[in-house]
Design a protein around this motif. Sequence first.
Motif, PDB file in Angstrom:
ATOM      1  N   PRO A 110      52.279  59.340  42.042  1.00  0.00           N
ATOM      2  CA  PRO A 110      51.172  60.181  42.510  1.00  0.00           C
ATOM      3  C   PRO A 110      50.121  59.345  43.241  1.00  0.00           C
ATOM      4  N   TRP A 111      49.604  59.904  44.337  1.00  0.00           N
ATOM      5  CA  TRP A 111      48.560  59.217  45.085  1.00  0.00           C
ATOM      6  C   TRP A 111      47.253  59.231  44.288  1.00  0.00           C
ATOM      7  N   PRO A 112      46.448  58.181  44.415  1.00  0.00           N
ATOM      8  CA  PRO A 112      45.148  58.169  43.723  1.00  0.00           C
ATOM      9  C   PRO A 112      44.189  59.191  44.332  1.00  0.00           C
ATOM     10  N   TYR A 113      43.087  59.398  43.626  1.00  0.00           N
ATOM     11  CA  TYR A 113      42.001  60.246  44.106  1.00  0.00           C
ATOM     12  C   TYR A 113      40.830  59.352  44.499  1.00  0.00           C
ATOM     13  N   LEU A 114      40.184  59.706  45.625  1.00  0.00           N
ATOM     14  CA  LEU A 114      38.954  59.045  46.029  1.00  0.00           C
ATOM     15  C   LEU A 114      37.791  59.837  45.453  1.00  0.00           C
ATOM     16  N   LEU A 115      36.986  59.167  44.642  1.00  0.00           N
ATOM     17  CA  LEU A 115      35.890  59.836  43.932  1.00  0.00           C
ATOM     18  C   LEU A 115      34.571  59.557  44.626  1.00  0.00           C
TER      19      LEU A 115
ATOM     20  N   ASP B  71      52.033  60.351  36.307  1.00  0.00           N
ATOM     21  CA  ASP B  71      52.291  61.785  36.435  1.00  0.00           C
ATOM     22  C   ASP B  71      52.132  62.530  35.123  1.00  0.00           C
ATOM     23  N   GLY B  72      51.982  61.818  34.003  1.00  0.00           N
ATOM     24  CA  GLY B  72      51.739  62.498  32.742  1.00  0.00           C
ATOM     25  C   GLY B  72      50.434  63.258  32.725  1.00  0.00           C
ATOM     26  N   ALA B  73      49.465  62.863  33.584  1.00  0.00           N
ATOM     27  CA  ALA B  73      48.189  63.572  33.641  1.00  0.00           C
ATOM     28  C   ALA B  73      48.328  64.887  34.398  1.00  0.00           C
ATOM     29  N   GLU B  74      48.973  64.848  35.553  1.00  0.00           N
ATOM     30  CA  GLU B  74      49.123  66.074  36.351  1.00  0.00           C
ATOM     31  C   GLU B  74      50.144  67.035  35.754  1.00  0.00           C
ATOM     32  N   ASP B  75      51.156  66.501  35.076  1.00  0.00           N
ATOM     33  CA  ASP B  75      52.214  67.354  34.528  1.00  0.00           C
ATOM     34  C   ASP B  75      51.923  67.856  33.122  1.00  0.00           C
ATOM     35  N   ALA B  76      50.786  67.490  32.566  1.00  0.00           N
ATOM     36  CA  ALA B  76      50.447  67.970  31.219  1.00  0.00           C
ATOM     37  C   ALA B  76      50.279  69.493  31.244  1.00  0.00           C
TER      38      ALA B  76
END
Length: 386
Positions: free
Chosen positions: A250-255, A300-305
């Motif tokens: 997964p691509w990172p997020y720019l905060l 991907d465990g964060a997005e797929d939770a």
Amino acid sequence: MIRIKAGSPRGPRPDVHSRGRWGSAVARGVRHGSRRGPRRLRRALAVGLPTVWGATAITYKLACPLAEQHTIGARVVGSAAFLAAGAGLLLHVRHAYLRELRQARKVAGAAQSVLLRPLPPWIDGLRVAAAQVSADRGAVVGGDLYEVIATEHGVRVVIGDVRGHGLTALATAAAVLGSFREAAHDESELAPLLRRLDRALARHLRERVRAEHPSSGREPDSPVVEEFVTLLLLEIGREGELRALNCGHPWPYLLQRGRAVPLSRSEPLPPLGPFPLPDDLPATDCGRLPPGQALFLHTDGAEDARDPHGGFFPLSTALARAVSDDVVPQSVLRTVFADLLHHTGARFTDDVALLVLRNDRRGGAPAGAWGTSRQATTDPRPTKHR
């Protein structure tokens, strides 16, 4: 030059070799004897207590006159005696298992601290925060990996996810991380760095197959076809420029304050393992990381939770809420993990690793201004609350 110790006796020299053998043997005996005492006591208790309880119950049944009576009182007393013996035995077994579990967790924690070394709060002008949780209940090790290293080429970051859980995934993660920690300093570009990680992974899988099937005696062509590692290599340059190579991760997020946007939307390469890398490996230009902004890297465990109804976790929404006031790495981690726990009901089906990097360099000053060592953990500026 031979130096003679003052006060040494004159005359025939003692047998140094025999004295060394006897001295070392005595020392070993003392050390081993000090260790054997508690071990022998534990073994005696482990065998003796169940034996005593069993012998007491059998003796009561065979020798006690009360056990021969068939009155209600005698039956109650007999049942209580056997219940006490059984309860004592169960408590003893439970205590032994808990002791073994504590020891196993201690070993697992030591292995985890060696594999995923705690990141310092500051690395070359970047404020760093990381967290990881295993999907296996009560476990402290998983298949996720991350590392941040300051080099003369810039700050190099890796985050990845090994297929599977447990010791097998841990060994694969160790092979990839070990190669990265060495190659990150040697390679000036990301493409040769990624190729070295790919070769290290392939070598590890071949050695694992040979260890699992030593009787074959052949070099496996495709050692473990189903094994793969999703991986993201990221480089933060001296002026905040961002370059990345993404292999199925997964691509990172720019905060920014109040916003969380994907760093890139380009198609990633296939994961490491199943397919060979292409001949041409151009790094993706991801713009710059201005001072005060941060990157949120995750597995991907964060997005797929998922929640109990099967709904996916809204990661971008949680990130936007976490940076509504300011971009503080530790606050971002706390908010995202709290939302994850609430969304999943504290039941994770996959390992989760989160990494936040905030650019706190002065006006984009060169990264080398604060050294190029991963151990540079202190912030050169006056401390202030953010």
